[in-house]
Design a protein around this motif. Sequence first.
Motif, PDB file in Angstrom:
ATOM      1  N   PHE A   1      -7.224  -3.358   7.724  1.00 48.71           N
ATOM      2  CA  PHE A   1      -5.793  -3.225   8.028  1.00 48.71           C
ATOM      3  C   PHE A   1      -5.550  -2.052   8.979  1.00 48.71           C
ATOM      4  CE2 PHE A   1      -1.395  -1.882   6.570  1.00 48.71           C
ATOM      5  CZ  PHE A   1      -0.739  -2.927   7.201  1.00 48.71           C
ATOM      6  N   LEU A   2      -6.205  -0.926   8.722  1.00 46.78           N
ATOM      7  CA  LEU A   2      -6.081   0.213   9.625  1.00 46.78           C
ATOM      8  C   LEU A   2      -6.509  -0.159  11.039  1.00 46.78           C
ATOM      9  CD1 LEU A   2      -5.648   3.263  10.181  1.00 46.78           C
ATOM     10  CD2 LEU A   2      -8.015   3.629   9.429  1.00 46.78           C
ATOM     11  N   ASP A   3      -7.564  -0.916  11.152  1.00 53.44           N
ATOM     12  CA  ASP A   3      -8.069  -1.344  12.455  1.00 53.44           C
ATOM     13  C   ASP A   3      -7.035  -2.205  13.181  1.00 53.44           C
ATOM     14  OD1 ASP A   3     -10.276  -1.324  14.313  1.00 53.44           O
ATOM     15  OD2 ASP A   3     -10.668  -3.409  13.774  1.00 53.44           O
ATOM     16  N   ILE A   4      -6.376  -3.089  12.457  1.00 51.66           N
ATOM     17  CA  ILE A   4      -5.338  -3.946  13.051  1.00 51.66           C
ATOM     18  C   ILE A   4      -4.154  -3.095  13.514  1.00 51.66           C
ATOM     19  CG2 ILE A   4      -3.618  -5.726  12.532  1.00 51.66           C
ATOM     20  CD1 ILE A   4      -5.752  -6.984  10.665  1.00 51.66           C
ATOM     21  N   LEU A   5      -3.721  -2.165  12.675  1.00 56.09           N
ATOM     22  CA  LEU A   5      -2.605  -1.292  13.052  1.00 56.09           C
ATOM     23  C   LEU A   5      -2.941  -0.495  14.308  1.00 56.09           C
ATOM     24  CD1 LEU A   5      -1.444   0.198   9.608  1.00 56.09           C
ATOM     25  CD2 LEU A   5      -0.482  -1.739  10.847  1.00 56.09           C
TER      26      LEU A   5
ATOM     27  N   LEU B   1       0.792  -0.273  15.754  1.00 54.09           N
ATOM     28  CA  LEU B   1       1.816  -0.527  14.747  1.00 54.09           C
ATOM     29  C   LEU B   1       1.813   0.582  13.698  1.00 54.09           C
ATOM     30  CD1 LEU B   1       1.047  -4.315  14.190  1.00 54.09           C
ATOM     31  CD2 LEU B   1       3.049  -3.392  15.374  1.00 54.09           C
ATOM     32  N   TYR B   2       2.986   0.937  13.231  1.00 50.71           N
ATOM     33  CA  TYR B   2       3.140   1.950  12.180  1.00 50.71           C
ATOM     34  C   TYR B   2       2.246   3.169  12.447  1.00 50.71           C
ATOM     35  CZ  TYR B   2       5.946  -1.233   9.332  1.00 50.71           C
ATOM     36  OH  TYR B   2       6.949  -2.045   8.856  1.00 50.71           O
ATOM     37  N   THR B   3       2.371   3.703  13.630  1.00 54.85           N
ATOM     38  CA  THR B   3       1.538   4.852  14.002  1.00 54.85           C
ATOM     39  C   THR B   3       1.773   6.052  13.077  1.00 54.85           C
ATOM     40  OG1 THR B   3       3.208   5.492  15.645  1.00 54.85           O
ATOM     41  CG2 THR B   3       1.347   4.161  16.416  1.00 54.85           C
ATOM     42  N   ASN B   4       2.986   6.145  12.517  1.00 55.59           N
ATOM     43  CA  ASN B   4       3.288   7.260  11.608  1.00 55.59           C
ATOM     44  C   ASN B   4       2.555   7.133  10.278  1.00 55.59           C
ATOM     45  OD1 ASN B   4       4.981   4.965  11.269  1.00 55.59           O
ATOM     46  ND2 ASN B   4       6.385   6.138   9.959  1.00 55.59           N
ATOM     47  N   TYR B   5       2.171   5.910   9.908  1.00 58.09           N
ATOM     48  CA  TYR B   5       1.470   5.689   8.640  1.00 58.09           C
ATOM     49  C   TYR B   5      -0.051   5.700   8.780  1.00 58.09           C
ATOM     50  CZ  TYR B   5       5.908   4.133   6.514  1.00 58.09           C
ATOM     51  OH  TYR B   5       7.187   4.053   6.025  1.00 58.09           O
ATOM     52  N   GLN B   6      -0.522   5.499   9.982  1.00 62.38           N
ATOM     53  CA  GLN B   6      -1.969   5.376  10.168  1.00 62.38           C
ATOM     54  C   GLN B   6      -2.759   6.589   9.658  1.00 62.38           C
ATOM     55  OE1 GLN B   6      -3.256   3.962  14.069  1.00 62.38           O
ATOM     56  NE2 GLN B   6      -1.405   2.715  14.250  1.00 62.38           N
TER      57      GLN B   6
ATOM     58  N   ILE C   1       0.803  -1.228   0.000  1.00 61.14           N
ATOM     59  CA  ILE C   1       0.000   0.000   0.000  1.00 61.14           C
ATOM     60  C   ILE C   1       0.837   1.279   0.000  1.00 61.14           C
ATOM     61  CG2 ILE C   1      -1.890  -1.185   1.161  1.00 61.14           C
ATOM     62  CD1 ILE C   1      -1.217   0.368   3.673  1.00 61.14           C
ATOM     63  N   LYS C   2       2.143   1.147   0.227  1.00 58.38           N
ATOM     64  CA  LYS C   2       2.984   2.342   0.307  1.00 58.38           C
ATOM     65  C   LYS C   2       2.869   3.230  -0.926  1.00 58.38           C
ATOM     66  CE  LYS C   2       7.111   3.237   2.926  1.00 58.38           C
ATOM     67  NZ  LYS C   2       8.347   2.661   3.496  1.00 58.38           N
ATOM     68  N   PRO C   3       3.036   2.681  -2.151  1.00 61.27           N
ATOM     69  CA  PRO C   3       2.940   3.564  -3.326  1.00 61.27           C
ATOM     70  C   PRO C   3       1.523   4.024  -3.645  1.00 61.27           C
ATOM     71  CG  PRO C   3       3.266   1.296  -4.012  1.00 61.27           C
ATOM     72  CD  PRO C   3       3.410   1.313  -2.519  1.00 61.27           C
ATOM     73  N   ILE C   4       0.525   3.435  -2.985  1.00 60.07           N
ATOM     74  CA  ILE C   4      -0.866   3.791  -3.248  1.00 60.07           C
ATOM     75  C   ILE C   4      -1.382   4.823  -2.261  1.00 60.07           C
ATOM     76  CG2 ILE C   4      -3.223   2.902  -3.510  1.00 60.07           C
ATOM     77  CD1 ILE C   4      -2.018   0.143  -4.071  1.00 60.07           C
ATOM     78  N   LEU C   5      -1.083   4.629  -0.977  1.00 60.58           N
ATOM     79  CA  LEU C   5      -1.701   5.455   0.063  1.00 60.58           C
ATOM     80  C   LEU C   5      -0.712   6.213   0.949  1.00 60.58           C
ATOM     81  CD1 LEU C   5      -4.467   2.977   1.308  1.00 60.58           C
ATOM     82  CD2 LEU C   5      -4.736   4.892  -0.273  1.00 60.58           C
ATOM     83  N   ILE C   6       0.516   5.719   1.061  1.00 59.27           N
ATOM     84  CA  ILE C   6       1.457   6.312   2.025  1.00 59.27           C
ATOM     85  C   ILE C   6       2.388   7.325   1.370  1.00 59.27           C
ATOM     86  CG2 ILE C   6       3.353   5.797   3.620  1.00 59.27           C
ATOM     87  CD1 ILE C   6       1.922   3.089   4.149  1.00 59.27           C
ATOM     88  N   ASP C   7       2.951   6.960   0.236  1.00 63.66           N
ATOM     89  CA  ASP C   7       3.832   7.876  -0.493  1.00 63.66           C
ATOM     90  C   ASP C   7       2.983   8.752  -1.403  1.00 63.66           C
ATOM     91  OD1 ASP C   7       5.716   9.220  -1.917  1.00 63.66           O
ATOM     92  OD2 ASP C   7       6.699   7.453  -2.767  1.00 63.66           O
ATOM     93  N   THR C   8       2.606   9.908  -0.901  1.00 66.36           N
ATOM     94  CA  THR C   8       1.680  10.770  -1.643  1.00 66.36           C
ATOM     95  C   THR C   8       2.324  11.402  -2.872  1.00 66.36           C
ATOM     96  OG1 THR C   8       2.221  12.604  -0.148  1.00 66.36           O
ATOM     97  CG2 THR C   8       0.270  11.280   0.382  1.00 66.36           C
TER      98      THR C   8
END
Length: 323
Positions: free
Chosen positions: A93-97, A102-107, A43-50
């Motif tokens: 996935f967000l709910d699990i994080l 986990l990965y609080t900076n990406y949430q 998901i990084k290139p889709i949602l995290i790396d704007t």
Amino acid sequence: MGVSSKSKNTYDFMALGYFINANNNMYLKTKDKKYIDNNISIIKPILIDTNSNSAYQKNVWVMNVGKNNQNATVNGQEHLISEGYFFRYIGEFLDILAKNNLYTNYQPLIKSGLKYSFNKWKARSFSKYDDYSMLFHQRLHTGANWAIVALYLMKYDASSKDTYSTFVNQFDQELKKALVVNRSASGVSYYTWNSTYPDKFCKALQAIKNYKPVVQDVSHGNHVVLYLIKARELNNANWKDFDFSYLANTLKLKILKTDSIADNVDGTTDPTVKNTGWRISDGWMKLIYYDKSLYPLFEKSLTNYQNRIDNSGLELQFNSIYP
């Protein structure tokens, strides 16, 4: 992973969603963080790396399939149905994080993408119909995917909770009407339903002159089953008294045969869905969590479909559900 998270082909969202759910399932089973990392890489290139060329919020994900694919008619366009397959599992996935810190900076970035997906289609729908018609779509199973997205947003975007709950409540009202309780000769209760909505309750449906009832196929019925499971998990009060044993009985009485799987939820088939009933990992199989006696029935019924499973985008999802 057979498809790319940088392809910008919205058709790939379906397979990407199955992959994300398989990793979600495996993390919940094992608590092995490698499954979380698998999803982050996707998901990084889709949602995290704007700044990515494939960033979802740039609206660059459009349909790109061959001319013989039924979706070829919308080539070059964004596709609400394909996105629904993907974003329901982004919510999961967000709910699990969040639950596991986990990965609080990406949430926040993941939540932003989830919000954008729902609100993009909501805005387009209200612009055209002045209601949620696009998100409901013409079939219950498409509305179910977006209702899952809305349930997660109700939890993680409290400032717009009323918007999401309005959509969910309208969908729930229709789904309750759609679910029909039947009784077998021996008095066992089970559900059947149509994939079409019971009412023309929104403007897009009202504009369809020949909107005839169509029995729910098993493959797409997955999404309705999954919605009901998620409604229970996420404490949707509309389903607090829902009896999952009736769905389990649908499997036992109508769908799972000795050496095959029915294509429609009432045990029938028709040419448009022939030989598709085996695709049951996306909802139906998760009823194992409610009724362990289903497991050997699934094993037996799926025996003749192993080659199809092994060569499909559902293989990892199937394998992740087994207890």
